[in-house]
Design an enzyme around this catalytic site. Sequence first.
Site, PDB file in Angstrom:
ATOM      1  N   ILE A   1       0.826  -1.203   0.000  1.00 18.95           N
ATOM      2  CA  ILE A   1       0.000   0.000   0.000  1.00 18.95           C
ATOM      3  C   ILE A   1       0.863   1.258   0.000  1.00 18.95           C
ATOM      4  CG2 ILE A   1      -0.184   0.084   2.521  1.00 18.95           C
ATOM      5  CD1 ILE A   1      -3.074   1.068   2.146  1.00 18.95           C
TER       6      ILE A   1
ATOM      7  N   GLY B   1      -0.021  -5.557   0.821  1.00 21.35           N
ATOM      8  CA  GLY B   1      -1.109  -5.745  -0.134  1.00 21.35           C
ATOM      9  C   GLY B   1      -0.752  -6.662  -1.279  1.00 21.35           C
TER      10      GLY B   1
ATOM     11  N   ASP C   1      -1.997  -9.985  -0.328  1.00 23.00           N
ATOM     12  CA  ASP C   1      -3.451 -10.016  -0.546  1.00 23.00           C
ATOM     13  C   ASP C   1      -3.767 -10.297  -2.004  1.00 23.00           C
ATOM     14  OD1 ASP C   1      -4.585  -9.076   2.126  1.00 23.00           O
ATOM     15  OD2 ASP C   1      -3.271  -7.391   1.681  1.00 23.00           O
TER      16      ASP C   1
ATOM     17  N   GLU D   1       1.447  -5.990   7.704  1.00 18.84           N
ATOM     18  CA  GLU D   1       0.475  -5.101   8.336  1.00 18.84           C
ATOM     19  C   GLU D   1       0.703  -4.875   9.833  1.00 18.84           C
ATOM     20  OE1 GLU D   1      -1.387  -6.132   4.451  1.00 18.84           O
ATOM     21  OE2 GLU D   1      -0.133  -7.134   5.937  1.00 18.84           O
TER      22      GLU D   1
ATOM     23  N   ASP E   1      -6.540  -6.588   6.238  1.00 18.96           N
ATOM     24  CA  ASP E   1      -8.008  -6.583   6.159  1.00 18.96           C
ATOM     25  C   ASP E   1      -8.575  -6.702   4.751  1.00 18.96           C
ATOM     26  OD1 ASP E   1      -7.249  -4.102   5.268  1.00 18.96           O
ATOM     27  OD2 ASP E   1      -8.336  -2.948   6.784  1.00 18.96           O
TER      28      ASP E   1
END
Length: 308
Positions: A98, A154, A157, A177, A185
Amino acid sequence: MFSGIVRSALSKYPSWLGPAVVRAMSSSGGPPSPYTALAVSHPAESVTHVELHRPEKRNAMNRAFWSEMVDCFNEIAADPDCRVVLVSGAGKIFTAGIDLMDMAGDILQPEGDDMARRSWNMKKIITKYQETFSVIEKCPKPVVVAIHGACVGGGVDLITACDIRLCTQDAWFQVKEVDIGLAADVGTLQRLPKVIGSRSLVNELALTARKMFADEAKSSGLVSRVFADKEAMMAGALQMAGEIAGRSPVAVQGTKINLIYSRDHSVAEGLDYMANWNMSMLQTEDVMKSAQASMEKKSPKTIAFSKL
């Protein structure tokens, strides 16, 4: 530079990896409109290449990225000319995760007049960002991701929402994270346990934020193949994409959809879903075409399957 990498690797792989691949895969001209964080190309018939394209920012995921991924994969899902997707990153690494500087406003200052309204709006923001990677999983076309260098936050993810994961020997993965004060999340905590299968290892990675390197990623099942370098990986990924694209789209897309359904349901439920699926999908001319090719000892890639 990248076009030269692909060109030098082409001689090792089948003829469908031709000069058009070099032109389409080259990222030297920058991402085309309408995307600013992604570059989309078509390196071979029925293959769509989606490249994370902010190399100067280590492919950090900014505001544009989170919305463009949804638009891009929704378009791919509806594109009958696409049968398989290849995802990679431009530049020195896959992604740094991110873009905190760009995203700080959304994360740290949600709108709302009181705590209830701010919380409500924060949930809407999180749900929106979750869709950025869920759209990959929802896309009926198989998604092959090719990872080189760092895959942080991310990035994990993203790759856990893909169907096939390949990496280079210098790749490393980090569920980052907890180091920035939050629980992941947007998919890692939900998908990584089902990808790896070891709850203890997932807990260790998520709670310590330690790096996992390529050999461990391979032995744990996070990736299925490790390549010496990006050159070999991209050539191998393109070859794999070509193999998938050469099969019946009815069979390939039905396989992906049923694999994901079975992952999240019991064996009995998966079998029932499969029976309901194939009671109509078996009524395709692709079955007879494939059977005929098999009897004639021909490759499925020689068959002209209708678009889906």
